[in-house]
Write a protein that holds these residues in place. Sequence first.
Motif, PDB file in Angstrom:
ATOM      1  N   PHE A   1      -9.205  11.432  -0.526  1.00 37.01           N
ATOM      2  CA  PHE A   1      -9.028  11.697  -1.944  1.00 37.01           C
ATOM      3  C   PHE A   1      -8.168  10.655  -2.715  1.00 37.01           C
ATOM      4  N   ILE A   2      -7.308   9.760  -2.037  1.00 35.95           N
ATOM      5  CA  ILE A   2      -6.717   8.646  -2.823  1.00 35.95           C
ATOM      6  C   ILE A   2      -7.371   7.444  -2.886  1.00 35.95           C
ATOM      7  N   HIS A   3      -7.604   7.168  -4.136  1.00 40.32           N
ATOM      8  CA  HIS A   3      -8.462   5.845  -4.637  1.00 40.32           C
ATOM      9  C   HIS A   3      -7.575   4.851  -4.908  1.00 40.32           C
ATOM     10  N   ILE A   4      -7.372   3.721  -4.009  1.00 43.77           N
ATOM     11  CA  ILE A   4      -6.497   2.629  -4.224  1.00 43.77           C
ATOM     12  C   ILE A   4      -7.516   1.416  -4.023  1.00 43.77           C
ATOM     13  N   ALA A   5      -7.558   0.616  -5.111  1.00 36.89           N
ATOM     14  CA  ALA A   5      -8.489  -0.594  -4.939  1.00 36.89           C
ATOM     15  C   ALA A   5      -7.976  -1.368  -3.751  1.00 36.89           C
ATOM     16  N   GLY A   6      -9.080  -1.905  -2.875  1.00 31.78           N
ATOM     17  CA  GLY A   6      -8.908  -2.648  -1.778  1.00 31.78           C
ATOM     18  C   GLY A   6      -8.644  -1.987  -0.599  1.00 31.78           C
ATOM     19  N   ALA A   7      -8.237  -0.805  -0.758  1.00 31.03           N
ATOM     20  CA  ALA A   7      -7.932   0.120   0.553  1.00 31.03           C
ATOM     21  C   ALA A   7      -8.726   0.998   0.821  1.00 31.03           C
TER      22      ALA A   7
ATOM     23  N   PRO B   1     -10.011   4.564   3.298  1.00 29.28           N
ATOM     24  CA  PRO B   1      -9.293   5.736   3.626  1.00 29.28           C
ATOM     25  C   PRO B   1      -8.655   5.655   5.018  1.00 29.28           C
ATOM     26  N   ILE B   2      -9.193   4.941   5.799  1.00 32.61           N
ATOM     27  CA  ILE B   2      -8.459   4.843   7.087  1.00 32.61           C
ATOM     28  C   ILE B   2      -7.039   3.894   7.093  1.00 32.61           C
ATOM     29  N   GLU B   3      -7.109   2.888   6.285  1.00 34.00           N
ATOM     30  CA  GLU B   3      -5.998   2.237   6.085  1.00 34.00           C
ATOM     31  C   GLU B   3      -4.989   3.144   5.338  1.00 34.00           C
ATOM     32  N   ILE B   4      -5.343   4.017   4.365  1.00 34.40           N
ATOM     33  CA  ILE B   4      -4.486   4.766   3.637  1.00 34.40           C
ATOM     34  C   ILE B   4      -3.685   5.629   4.553  1.00 34.40           C
ATOM     35  N   ASP B   5      -4.820   6.371   5.547  1.00 30.87           N
ATOM     36  CA  ASP B   5      -4.506   7.408   6.251  1.00 30.87           C
ATOM     37  C   ASP B   5      -3.274   6.786   7.427  1.00 30.87           C
ATOM     38  N   PHE B   6      -3.426   5.711   7.723  1.00 30.55           N
ATOM     39  CA  PHE B   6      -2.378   5.146   8.671  1.00 30.55           C
ATOM     40  C   PHE B   6      -1.039   4.847   7.860  1.00 30.55           C
ATOM     41  N   GLN B   7      -1.087   4.606   6.494  1.00 26.55           N
ATOM     42  CA  GLN B   7       0.088   4.590   5.720  1.00 26.55           C
ATOM     43  C   GLN B   7       0.964   5.985   5.639  1.00 26.55           C
ATOM     44  N   LEU B   8      -0.135   6.905   5.618  1.00 32.71           N
ATOM     45  CA  LEU B   8       0.306   8.125   5.181  1.00 32.71           C
ATOM     46  C   LEU B   8       1.112   8.865   6.778  1.00 32.71           C
ATOM     47  N   ARG B   9       0.486   8.322   7.714  1.00 30.03           N
ATOM     48  CA  ARG B   9       1.154   8.897   8.996  1.00 30.03           C
ATOM     49  C   ARG B   9       2.532   8.230   9.285  1.00 30.03           C
TER      50      ARG B   9
ATOM     51  N   LEU C   1       0.789  -1.175  -0.160  1.00 25.94           N
ATOM     52  CA  LEU C   1       0.127   0.080  -0.034  1.00 25.94           C
ATOM     53  C   LEU C   1       0.903   1.130  -0.072  1.00 25.94           C
ATOM     54  N   ILE C   2       2.024   1.511   0.647  1.00 16.21           N
ATOM     55  CA  ILE C   2       2.834   2.361   0.921  1.00 16.21           C
ATOM     56  C   ILE C   2       3.399   2.654  -0.852  1.00 16.21           C
ATOM     57  N   ARG C   3       3.727   1.614  -1.194  1.00 14.61           N
ATOM     58  CA  ARG C   3       4.287   1.728  -2.827  1.00 14.61           C
ATOM     59  C   ARG C   3       3.086   2.340  -3.741  1.00 14.61           C
ATOM     60  N   LYS C   4       1.861   1.850  -3.489  1.00 14.06           N
ATOM     61  CA  LYS C   4       0.747   2.287  -4.322  1.00 14.06           C
ATOM     62  C   LYS C   4       0.605   3.854  -4.064  1.00 14.06           C
ATOM     63  N   ILE C   5       0.727   4.159  -2.591  1.00 14.12           N
ATOM     64  CA  ILE C   5       0.400   5.752  -2.253  1.00 14.12           C
ATOM     65  C   ILE C   5       1.476   6.508  -3.076  1.00 14.12           C
ATOM     66  N   LEU C   6       2.694   6.189  -2.808  1.00 12.30           N
ATOM     67  CA  LEU C   6       3.748   6.810  -3.546  1.00 12.30           C
ATOM     68  C   LEU C   6       3.636   6.992  -4.915  1.00 12.30           C
ATOM     69  N   LEU C   7       3.266   6.080  -5.700  1.00 11.43           N
ATOM     70  CA  LEU C   7       2.914   6.122  -7.125  1.00 11.43           C
ATOM     71  C   LEU C   7       1.941   6.982  -7.372  1.00 11.43           C
ATOM     72  N   TRP C   8       0.715   6.845  -6.551  1.00 11.56           N
ATOM     73  CA  TRP C   8      -0.701   7.697  -6.814  1.00 11.56           C
ATOM     74  C   TRP C   8       0.007   9.107  -6.522  1.00 11.56           C
TER      75      TRP C   8
END
Length: 124
Positions: free
Chosen positions: A35-41, A43-51, A13-20
């Motif tokens: 605002f970040i749309h990644i299949a299977g993730a 917003p709460i999961e994405i936010d944790f990785q952003l932290r 997920l971190i790799r996908k966020i960086l690519l996004w």
Amino acid sequence: SKGVIFMKRDLELIRKILLWAEQNCDGRHDIMAPFIHIAGATPIEIDFQLRLLRDEKLIVYEGRKLKPVTRWVHFTRLTSKGYDLLHALKNDSIWNQLLEKFKDESLSSICKIAFALGEKYLML
């Protein structure tokens, strides 16, 4: 306890966020997990990785002053270090080595390993 979700670092997920972020951040607009749309993730999961990315100074926020109680991580762009990590992670050989040998390391260690592997590949 009931209803509590324990988050873990997710390298995929971190790799996908960086690519996004590379494709969608212009350094001026405020980005948050919803605002970040990644299949299977979620917003709460994405936010944790952003932290985690913020902790390692891989993303930065340069927008208006935020309220101290802001729920979501805000960022406007990848940092130079964030781009360096993304460049290393785009190399399939480096990415596969990280997943096979180092996936349980801290994000800080993974960054150092990825940078070292990236330098090794630049010298070839």
